[in-house]
Write an enzyme that holds these catalytic residues in place. Structure first.
Site, mmCIF file in Angstrom:
data_model
loop_
_atom_site.group_PDB
_atom_site.id
_atom_site.type_symbol
_atom_site.label_atom_id
_atom_site.label_comp_id
_atom_site.label_asym_id
_atom_site.label_seq_id
_atom_site.Cartn_x
_atom_site.Cartn_y
_atom_site.Cartn_z
ATOM 1 N N ARG A 153 0.806 -0.809 -0.070
ATOM 2 C CA ARG A 153 -0.237 0.071 0.103
ATOM 3 C C ARG A 153 0.323 1.122 -0.129
ATOM 4 N NH1 ARG A 153 -3.794 0.863 4.521
ATOM 5 N NH2 ARG A 153 -1.986 -0.829 5.904
ATOM 6 N N ASN A 188 -6.561 -2.488 1.846
ATOM 7 C CA ASN A 188 -6.431 -4.067 1.962
ATOM 8 C C ASN A 188 -7.895 -3.794 2.364
ATOM 9 O OD1 ASN A 188 -4.242 -3.530 2.902
ATOM 10 N ND2 ASN A 188 -4.452 -3.934 4.415
#
Length: 66
Positions: A20, A38
C-alpha cells in the site's frame, strides 16, 4: 488533457509487505488522488484519479507487480 478515475484490485502477497505504501508513493509521484486500502479477502483495492496518461502509468506499474 482527459481526467479519469479508475479502480483496481490487486491479489497475491500484497498485505503486510509495504505494498500500500509503495502504491501510494507511485500515485503521488504521478500527482494522482484516490486511495489504497486492504480488503478482507487479502487483496488491495486501488482507486486513482487524475490525467488519463498518469493513471495508465500507475496501472502499468501495478501490472508489473508494483
Amino acid at each position: 488533457m482527459t481526467m479519469i478515475c479508475t479502480a483496481a484490485w490487486v491479489h497475491g502477497q500484497v498485505q503486510g509487505v509495504g505494498f500500500r505504501y509503495a502504491t501510494q508513493h507511485q500515485a503521488k509521484l504521478q500527482g494522482l488522488s484516490g486511495y489504497v486500502r486492504n480488503q478482507d479477502d487479502g487483496s488491495v483495492e486501488v482507486v486513482a484519479c487524475g490525467e488519463s496518461a498518469k493513471v495508465e502509468k500507475l496501472l502499468d506499474w501495478l501490472r508489473q507487480g508494483g
